[in-house]
Design an enzyme around this catalytic site. Sequence first.
Site, PDB file in Angstrom:
ATOM      1  N   HIS A 374       0.800  -1.231   0.000  1.00 40.95           N
ATOM      2  CA  HIS A 374       0.000   0.000   0.000  1.00 40.95           C
ATOM      3  C   HIS A 374       0.827   1.271   0.000  1.00 40.95           C
ATOM      4  O   HIS A 374       0.317   2.326   0.359  1.00 40.95           O
ATOM      5  CB  HIS A 374      -0.899   0.063   1.232  1.00 40.95           C
ATOM      6  CG  HIS A 374      -1.976  -0.952   1.261  1.00 40.95           C
ATOM      7  ND1 HIS A 374      -3.248  -0.716   0.788  1.00 40.95           N
ATOM      8  CD2 HIS A 374      -1.977  -2.220   1.709  1.00 40.95           C
ATOM      9  CE1 HIS A 374      -3.993  -1.793   0.956  1.00 40.95           C
ATOM     10  NE2 HIS A 374      -3.239  -2.726   1.507  1.00 40.95           N
ATOM     11  N   LYS A 565      -7.953  13.878   4.799  1.00 43.68           N
ATOM     12  CA  LYS A 565      -7.088  12.698   4.713  1.00 43.68           C
ATOM     13  C   LYS A 565      -6.088  12.800   5.852  1.00 43.68           C
ATOM     14  O   LYS A 565      -6.023  13.821   6.538  1.00 43.68           O
ATOM     15  CB  LYS A 565      -6.352  12.640   3.368  1.00 43.68           C
ATOM     16  CG  LYS A 565      -5.700  13.982   2.980  1.00 43.68           C
ATOM     17  CD  LYS A 565      -5.090  13.956   1.594  1.00 43.68           C
ATOM     18  CE  LYS A 565      -6.083  14.134   0.478  1.00 43.68           C
ATOM     19  NZ  LYS A 565      -6.362  12.925  -0.283  1.00 43.68           N
ATOM     20  N   ARG A 566      -5.276  11.740   6.056  1.00 38.71           N
ATOM     21  CA  ARG A 566      -4.243  11.856   7.070  1.00 38.71           C
ATOM     22  C   ARG A 566      -3.308  13.025   6.738  1.00 38.71           C
ATOM     23  O   ARG A 566      -3.111  13.360   5.573  1.00 38.71           O
ATOM     24  CB  ARG A 566      -3.436  10.542   7.147  1.00 38.71           C
ATOM     25  CG  ARG A 566      -4.186   9.407   7.796  1.00 38.71           C
ATOM     26  CD  ARG A 566      -4.553   9.718   9.227  1.00 38.71           C
ATOM     27  NE  ARG A 566      -3.381   9.896  10.055  1.00 38.71           N
ATOM     28  CZ  ARG A 566      -2.971   9.013  10.972  1.00 38.71           C
ATOM     29  NH1 ARG A 566      -3.666   7.917  11.202  1.00 38.71           N
ATOM     30  NH2 ARG A 566      -1.900   9.239  11.690  1.00 38.71           N
ATOM     31  N   LYS A 571       1.252  14.237   1.096  1.00 37.30           N
ATOM     32  CA  LYS A 571      -0.099  14.589   0.636  1.00 37.30           C
ATOM     33  C   LYS A 571      -0.232  16.097   0.400  1.00 37.30           C
ATOM     34  O   LYS A 571      -1.157  16.555  -0.234  1.00 37.30           O
ATOM     35  CB  LYS A 571      -1.132  14.112   1.662  1.00 37.30           C
ATOM     36  CG  LYS A 571      -1.191  12.582   1.810  1.00 37.30           C
ATOM     37  CD  LYS A 571      -2.229  12.159   2.820  1.00 37.30           C
ATOM     38  CE  LYS A 571      -2.211  10.688   3.154  1.00 37.30           C
ATOM     39  NZ  LYS A 571      -2.908   9.835   2.163  1.00 37.30           N
ATOM     40  N   THR A 675      -8.375   6.677  -1.702  1.00 39.28           N
ATOM     41  CA  THR A 675      -9.736   6.139  -1.832  1.00 39.28           C
ATOM     42  C   THR A 675     -10.734   7.254  -1.561  1.00 39.28           C
ATOM     43  O   THR A 675     -11.855   7.213  -2.055  1.00 39.28           O
ATOM     44  CB  THR A 675      -9.975   4.970  -0.856  1.00 39.28           C
ATOM     45  OG1 THR A 675      -9.447   5.326   0.417  1.00 39.28           O
ATOM     46  CG2 THR A 675      -9.324   3.697  -1.361  1.00 39.28           C
ATOM     47  N   LYS A 679     -14.431   8.479  -3.401  1.00 40.77           N
ATOM     48  CA  LYS A 679     -15.679   8.808  -2.693  1.00 40.77           C
ATOM     49  C   LYS A 679     -16.208  10.172  -3.136  1.00 40.77           C
ATOM     50  O   LYS A 679     -17.408  10.354  -3.329  1.00 40.77           O
ATOM     51  CB  LYS A 679     -15.455   8.790  -1.169  1.00 40.77           C
ATOM     52  CG  LYS A 679     -15.120   7.400  -0.641  1.00 40.77           C
ATOM     53  CD  LYS A 679     -14.574   7.425   0.787  1.00 40.77           C
ATOM     54  CE  LYS A 679     -13.856   6.109   1.080  1.00 40.77           C
ATOM     55  NZ  LYS A 679     -13.005   6.159   2.279  1.00 40.77           N
TER      56      LYS A 679
HETATM   57  C1  4GP Z   1      -2.803   3.894   2.186  1.00 39.25           C
HETATM   58  C2  4GP Z   1      -2.199   4.627   1.005  1.00 39.25           C
HETATM   59  O1  4GP Z   1      -1.461   5.743   1.464  1.00 39.25           O
HETATM   60  C3  4GP Z   1      -3.334   5.090   0.089  1.00 39.25           C
HETATM   61  O2  4GP Z   1      -2.804   5.695  -1.054  1.00 39.25           O
HETATM   62  C4  4GP Z   1      -4.189   3.898  -0.299  1.00 39.25           C
HETATM   63  O3  4GP Z   1      -5.332   4.324  -0.989  1.00 39.25           O
HETATM   64  C5  4GP Z   1      -4.627   3.130   0.935  1.00 39.25           C
HETATM   65  O4  4GP Z   1      -3.520   2.749   1.711  1.00 39.25           O
HETATM   66  C6  4GP Z   1      -5.391   1.878   0.590  1.00 39.25           C
HETATM   67  O5  4GP Z   1      -4.689   1.104  -0.323  1.00 39.25           O
HETATM   68  N1  4GP Z   1      -1.792   3.463   3.128  1.00 39.25           N
HETATM   69  C7  4GP Z   1      -2.055   3.464   4.463  1.00 39.25           C
HETATM   70  C8  4GP Z   1      -0.951   2.984   5.331  1.00 39.25           C
HETATM   71  O6  4GP Z   1      -3.125   3.783   4.935  1.00 39.25           O
HETATM   72  O7  4GP Z   1      -1.164   2.898   6.550  1.00 39.25           O
HETATM   73  O8  4GP Z   1       0.141   2.675   4.789  1.00 39.25           O
END
Ligand code: 4GP
Length: 830
Positions: A374, A565-566, A571, A675, A679
């Site tokens: 991810h 988002k985080r 980002k 994601t 949405k």
């Molecule tokens: C996230 C990614 O940063 C994001 O781009 C992706 O859409 C999401 O996973 C699901 O695949 N990664 C995390 C993490 O949340 O904790 O690494």
Amino acid sequence: VTGPQFEPTHERALTPAVGPARDVDGFVRQFLRELNYTQGVPLSRSTLNDQYLALARTVRHYLMQGWIRTGKRRRDAGDKVIGYLSAEYLLGRQLDNALLAAGLEDIAREAMKECGLDVDLLRSQEIEPGLGNGGLGRLAACFVDSLATMDVSCIGYGIRYEYGIFKQTFEDGRQVEVPDSWLALGSPWEFPQPDRAVQIDFGGHTERYTGDDGRERTRWVPAWDVQAVPYHLLVPGYRNGVVNTLRLWSAKATNAFDLQLFNQGDYAEAVRAQTFAENITKVLYPEDSTPQGRELRLQQQYFFVAASIKDFIRHTLPADFDLHRLPERIAFQLNDTHPVIAIPELMRILVDEHDFEWDEAWDVTKQCFDYTCHTLLPEALEVWPVDLLGRLLPRHLEIVYRLNEDFLARVREQFDGDEVRARRMSMVQENPVRAIRMAHLATVAATKVNGVAELHSQLLRDKVLPDFSEMWPDKFTNVTNGVTPRRFVRIANPGMSELVTEAIGEGWLTDLERLRELEPFADDAAFRERFRAVKAGNKERLRQLLHHRDGIDLPEGHLLDVMVKRLHEYKRQSLKLLHVVSLYQRLLSDEVDPESTTPRTVVFGAKAAPGYFMAKETIALINAVAATIDADERVAGRLAIAFPANYNVTLAETLIPAADLSEQISLAGKEASGTGNMKFALNGALTIGTDDGANVEIRQLVGDDNFFLFGMTEPRVAELQAKGYVPGDVYASSPRLKSAIDFLASGEATGGDPSRAAAVVDDLLSSDRFMALADFDAYVEAQEKVEATYADTEAWTRSAILNVARSGFFSSDRSMRDYLDRIWNVSARS
Ligand code: 4GP
């Protein structure tokens, strides 16, 4: 193992429970029964929380029959199970989804009315289980929803954290983390099964011995153990009677309490074992993308995967099952590297406990695992120092060493003794400390490795794991992420859902590509008018919520520009903030007539990892700028910033459907997928975004005319990086950027206090690792296009409708179909 009370063939044992009658009267009766007999209160004396709990349990009753039936049907058929191994599930509220899945929304509303209660008020009592940090955890929750809706056999395995992600509050604009005690007022959605607890071992050493058959063997002699207690949660499919299971593990001490010590008055010591054990599932590891080598984290990881594998073999498979055939019955999906220790664990079980030959065990193990990555940030790929691993899991470390030896022998053989390559590919890194590279272990073992969007999967092959993709080109594949339309369209946006159903009929919620049929309506002026009315209603709903939840009063009639988002440097919330500062300056200057500008409210929502300094500074800075703009009469009615604290799934459900503009502005090549971007598009917001992650696919689908693209592409970023990026040069060459940064640095945007902006400004000017400055001018220009388009209400609405119509691809049902076809080799029933 405790069995059922009856002979399993007893007639009653085979008859699932009959649920309460599916009408208002039946619902009311069950609700009152729950209130009186489980909560132990009469309606007249009940609190809101009593009522919420009784309502939740009532809805649960309606799902139980489906759960029992689904389980029986799957066992009888011997279905292959998808064992989704994920350290995170960011579930969101359960009641809304359960009501929707069971088709009980109207009945529940009426029934509560008959009791003099308001179902919406009760729904708002639920504290969402925040058992995840961000995208990865929310994705897992969307996936299990889709698998249930598609009637695929899946068990989601995870951890029942006593405290989920922290609750964010602001003090003087700075983030303060408060524990999230989601279980404190009762937890009606889970079923504890203490009698199905399994023992999980840790520590100690290994020994060689000669088995009865004369073979040399190894055994692990652990030093301590804890109990893993399963809690199961229901995962209902959408109106299909299917209910799958989420199995979350909670740690408990084996010998929790020492009565001798207690009697001697040593109370703290008497419960030491308990505290120690229970710490394992006390709290969600509070990091996102930047793991630190923390022992507790490794304990958590091993704890939940070891419990899951043991449980699957013992309780899900038939008693006499031949483990050589394990791959016929399970596909374990490794959600990132967090559960990767499951690989040596399965090897250990097969070799040490079931007498498999090493190669035979490896052959079975490889077929049981697939791995999803991810991230693209090298620092987010987990490594575990061998010191720590050897101390906690000595047998697993030996197994990894042996796997690595075999693997490197193959590499040297295939690549002509290329030692440099062998070192790059090794599961063991030597510097800065000797450590196990979990992503390498996962890639070697997994049958399939996937990224989460086209661009990400390509970069994974070309840049993150190029040696591996050269060795095994077929191992790598892509599955673009998706989101569940049940929660993020139907529940979050009832107004738009109704409008869509009116236009194209029922059925789109489980066949989201059908949204395409909306396309012609984009040219229908009356439909556009109604679409706008829905958006206006959603904005009003958000206004009400923020007023009550945060004391924030959103201005009316603004373009609603949302970045949620985080908080992470890649980002680039800082880029958004620079844009806000620039807009502020424009309003203050004499050059433009404020009346001619687009009134805009920018909404931020973001949590920062507690130990992430720059992310926390950015939050404080956004809040300081927001306060300054808010207090400045000169820009009132033209520009506002809102930053509600504690962005979570629940807030997202109201925020996203209200948005006009979706901010997806990561540096190209850094966001694996995103994601949230999906949405927003599905709810009719237009995206302003870089060519990154799933933005690329969103733009391809919705069309360039309905997407505001800006910024460097990934190859351009790489080129600039290679050449040597100097943010100071960009600053010097862009008057608008220079002016915004100078303004920020002077303190004018932070109530006259320059120290507020110092850390962020320093960082941008000296390193700017994610090149916010380099993309600034292009971003501002794209925002000008946004304003021009927004001024043409009809054109904007048309684009918004086309965004909805063309985003059906981003359903997590489609993602699951892709996993089934490309990875699991299982087909869905529906
Ligand atoms: C996230 C990614 O940063 C994001 O781009 C992706 O859409 C999401 O996973 C699901 O695949 N990664 C995390 C993490 O949340 O904790 O690494």
